[in-house]
Design an enzyme around this catalytic site. Structure first.
Site, mmCIF file in Angstrom:
data_model
loop_
_atom_site.group_PDB
_atom_site.id
_atom_site.type_symbol
_atom_site.label_atom_id
_atom_site.label_comp_id
_atom_site.label_asym_id
_atom_site.label_seq_id
_atom_site.Cartn_x
_atom_site.Cartn_y
_atom_site.Cartn_z
ATOM 1 C CE1 TYR A 151 -3.333 -0.616 -6.132
ATOM 2 C CE2 TYR A 151 -3.794 -3.037 -5.669
ATOM 3 C CZ TYR A 151 -3.575 -1.521 -5.167
ATOM 4 O OH TYR A 151 -3.963 -1.299 -3.971
ATOM 5 C CE LYS A 196 -3.740 0.822 -1.250
ATOM 6 N NZ LYS A 196 -4.538 0.608 -0.064
ATOM 7 C CB VAL A 231 -0.131 -5.900 4.227
ATOM 8 C CG1 VAL A 231 -1.575 -5.119 4.640
ATOM 9 C CG2 VAL A 231 0.049 -6.166 2.485
ATOM 10 C CE1 TYR A 235 -3.802 -0.496 4.408
ATOM 11 C CE2 TYR A 235 -2.355 -0.871 6.260
ATOM 12 C CZ TYR A 235 -2.635 -0.945 4.899
ATOM 13 O OH TYR A 235 -1.807 -1.448 3.881
ATOM 14 C CB SER A 242 -1.021 0.065 1.078
ATOM 15 O OG SER A 242 -1.878 -0.872 1.076
#
Lengths: 309, 309, 309, 309
Positions: B193, B68, B263, B245, B65
């Site tokens: 992705y 991102k 993660v 998160y 993540s």
């Protein structure tokens, strides 16, 4: 130093003021609907005590949701972080301020954060005292100290109007009572909460309160520590993550300062270590924020590079 | 200047490391479950190029993540703010990262923010190019520039493992395809992705990337502007409001710096104008954040007053 | 004709009774927690007046949610279909009986159906009268007529216990008050509602009430039409689609008769044109239905082909 | 016997037909948007083989959601109740047919019932066979047997149009794949599902299928048991509790018969032990049901007392 002249601030205010017509005054609380949608005023308070302002600066508005930051500070001072956050969460939510959905789904039914209504009611519930009067005096005295204004009072008319119509807040309270988040008489809690929301300030008062948060709790004139630094820091954090209802994320991107709005049209801003900002502009956008106030902050932020990010 | 010696950082790492046993390695992506839960490493990169580190600093992890933030920067550079935010929102959410509920309920079905999976997929969808290869090269080249490390590559094994198991992301993609948020072939988008998520870095790389964000887009060694200041600022804003998160709110209170976790156990930190932080620690808490990494940041934050608030 | 002997019914009861130990007595209302979990009794009432029964048939329980069907019938008689369904909907919901989520999301905030708590409160709100006493007398008199039992009374102790603890129902009421579904004093409505829930019956009374619904409103002995046929039909429809909380769908498949359960362990059954069934068995399953009562109905349904479908 | 003459049925049709203009043809599947909104036809099939009809009875429509009942019957026959209901639930839901919210929130993520899209996809997934072709042949052969019409075929054009646009169904499938409810290739499942939805029938075929359900699985002409009685009963139960999308509850009150609608405008009705009803009327209301078809059923229900309740 930004805003060195009232003239400069006047011209920014004038630019922002044309946006008042894009919003409308809150009408779900009858007493609020009487406000003038064209009003707009701003004050900026510096650490050295200088203050600049523009607009109808003597116009009073009620704190409404801005009071949530103040009771949060008070509850943290009275009961400590651990206790406060055992009853309310830390997390922002994309839901509207009066949403009940998350309350049910989250586990163990504790309000997601102290800036949504449910969380703010849980925080006000924590303010200690033997009566609503005693607890309210504690809150209003704290507002007086923060603003350095002994004249601060509250509008009994607005408080009554809100008390009579806040059935949604009653629903939130009973939901929390069922789940053990609060345990006092709901009508008493709402009496206290609606009074806290009805405390009247002008933009100068808001700017004075803002500078205290900006200076990590220190009163700029007397240098007295009105709240511990970590309490001011926690409050500013929630102002960033959830201070502008469900437009907080966009506000953080566009403006990037700790700020808290209220449905009477007030905005309390605290630019860390730089200055406090107070705005009053009753015409609201559809999220419940002062539409011209937001515009004004955007202009200030871009002109003086206010963003913390 | 904080962390003037590796010894000091070593001792902080040692204190944090005991928390690794409270977490566990991500197991929903098979290839991630092989990581060593006891690993923990940290690097801190200063504007003058000094870098301090501790732990198994050569240990590589995949970005997951954390990527991102990087694709968000790239999309903002390629397509501009207005376009990007016509497809994804600004608002944090109290929901888990893979939630589909908000996607359905929000209107017009646009992902609430670019840090939840749906939003990140929508952002990756924006990266332009004639093929997955060309678009991926663009992403990995940007990571190389940000980290100043030409050796950066990706784990084809992790990418394949994720590609084969990310049915939830496929569900999100098709939901968005139905609602016109994305319009490319879903398998191609997921190919891109999962590759982006599988880019391998160590904590030094993360710290180098962090300092670029901390310095508003400027490479500390070459002084080259790797991204416009306002892009870096927007990314840092989302790192604060939704970087960890649905523990972002708590992290903002406890640590108070822009940070993004993944993660695989990585954390990218950017202390505005001060330094970049990179952490690798695969044992995760129940929200998906490196459990010892969080602890380490808490200790650093309190010791060196890192909080922006 | 089924159940021609008490012995046959006794043996079915015995078979079902062993399931009592799989459930437990409701404890969220203090006064209900005193019930004996091992109790189980059943009565079957035929159109010709014959009645068969088994178990501790004199044991009284409070109606609880079973009363929702009775006030629905009364409201339909008093105010007509059009008015009633302008305030509550027709649709079943997969949510638990006390859910508040759907209330918020549905538009215009009207309760989805009259069998969930919110809907039942809205229906009780419709019962006309100058005082709680007068309105309650109307409800209990109707129960007396339906059951042919003039001795029916209510448990002031259970009513008081529920009144004091039903904060969730208060939350639902205030939510509906906010949205204009109800407009009376919430405490008065809850006083009336908890009294209606606390009306005491035994399984014979329930079977007598059931036969009236089964015969489309006709009293089997006197042949008097106690409610219009279309009212009885509407009530039976809701008993099928939402009578057993969020196990209604499974009950329709497994048993297939109009039935309504209550958390005191009662079940009111109405097999169209055939007979009325009354069951009392306080041990509940996790959905709030009498666990042995359900089993008993399953055995009866399979043995005598009761399913309407 | 109701509808003893075509003239009577014609006049009822005429009365209902004026409501066609209140609805509109489904347009989310391109191939469906070509239907004539003014069409309306009805057929009623009696146990003795008599059939009455009115309107453009030869007009074909595709089954769409009506096929959900047929595959449910087939899956129950192939795999048994226990297996089927380990993968889909029994409970109706107040949500729209394509909702994904409940899917996420329910535990363990199994679709609430076999009539919502997610549940129907899970049921089609159960149909056994070595290829899509083999499995589809099984389904269409079953439709041929039920309707006694060997000429039944499917519209490849509609199937293709649906296959290409059903991204929401793909989202549901991948969500279920993630949660272990289905495990086949999603594109294959959708190929099969869109073919099943595209089987073409007219109102006579629907009435013939309806009588089989009405007679608990028995073919009225040959007296052959086309499905076990308990399977027919289960299907009729779901037709009552969830057959008309999120208007099922209202339909149960207003009409009160087992029925299933489809977005092409078809309605399959089964009045237990009395007759089968087939309706075709492409103009839909906002819930997705044939607007004039519903009206027609209301008139029939009130005229011939069709309600089961």
């Amino acid at each position: 130093m930004p805003c060195q002249s009232n003239e400069e601030l006047e011209s920014i205010l004038l630019e922002a003021k044309q946006y008042t017509r894009e919003g409308k005054v809150a009408d779900y609380i009858p007493a609020l609907s009487k406000a003038n949608p064209d009003d707009l005023s701003v004050a900026i308070y510096h650490p050295d005590g200088t203050c600049y302002s523009a607009g109808c600066i003597q116009e009073k508005i009620t704190l409404q949701s801005i009071s949530k930051v103040i009771t949060l500070a008070l509850a943290l001072m009275e009961s400590g972080e651990e206790y406060v956050f055992s009853k309310v969460g830390y997390e922002p939510t994309g839901d509207p301020f009066n949403s009940i959905v998350k309350l049910e789904m989250s586990n163990p039914s504790k309000p997601l954060n102290p800036m949504i209504n449910a969380g703010a009611l849980a925080v006000t519930h924590m303010i200690k005292g033997n009566s609503v009067e005693e607890r309210f005096r504690k809150i209003i005295d704290f507002v007086k100290r923060l603003s350095g204004n002994e004249e601060i009072s509250y509008s009994a008319e607005v408080a009554k109007s809100e008390f009579e119509t806040s059935h949604l807040n009653r629903a939130l309270c009973f939901f929390m009572k069922q789940h053990g988040i609060i345990n006092e008489d709901v009508e008493e809690l709402l009496d206290l909460y609606t009074k806290q929301c009805s405390i009247e300030v002008n933009c100068l008062d808001l700017a004075r309160i803002g500078i205290v948060f900006a200076l990590n709790g220190k009163e700029p004139i007397t240098n007295k520590q009105l709240m511990p630094a970590h309490v001011a820091r926690i409050c500013k954090t929630f102002m960033v993550t959830c201070g502008m209802y469900n437009a907080s994320g966009e506000f953080a991107v566009r403006v990037g300062i700790p700020a808290k709005s209220g449905v009477a049209g007030g905005i309390l801003g605290a630019v860390p270590n730089r200055f406090g900002i107070g705005i009053s502009g009753p015409a609201l956008d559809d999220k419940g924020n002062s539409v011209a106030g937001l515009k004004l902050l955007e202009i200030l932020a871009s002109k003086y590079e206010l963003s913390m990010f």
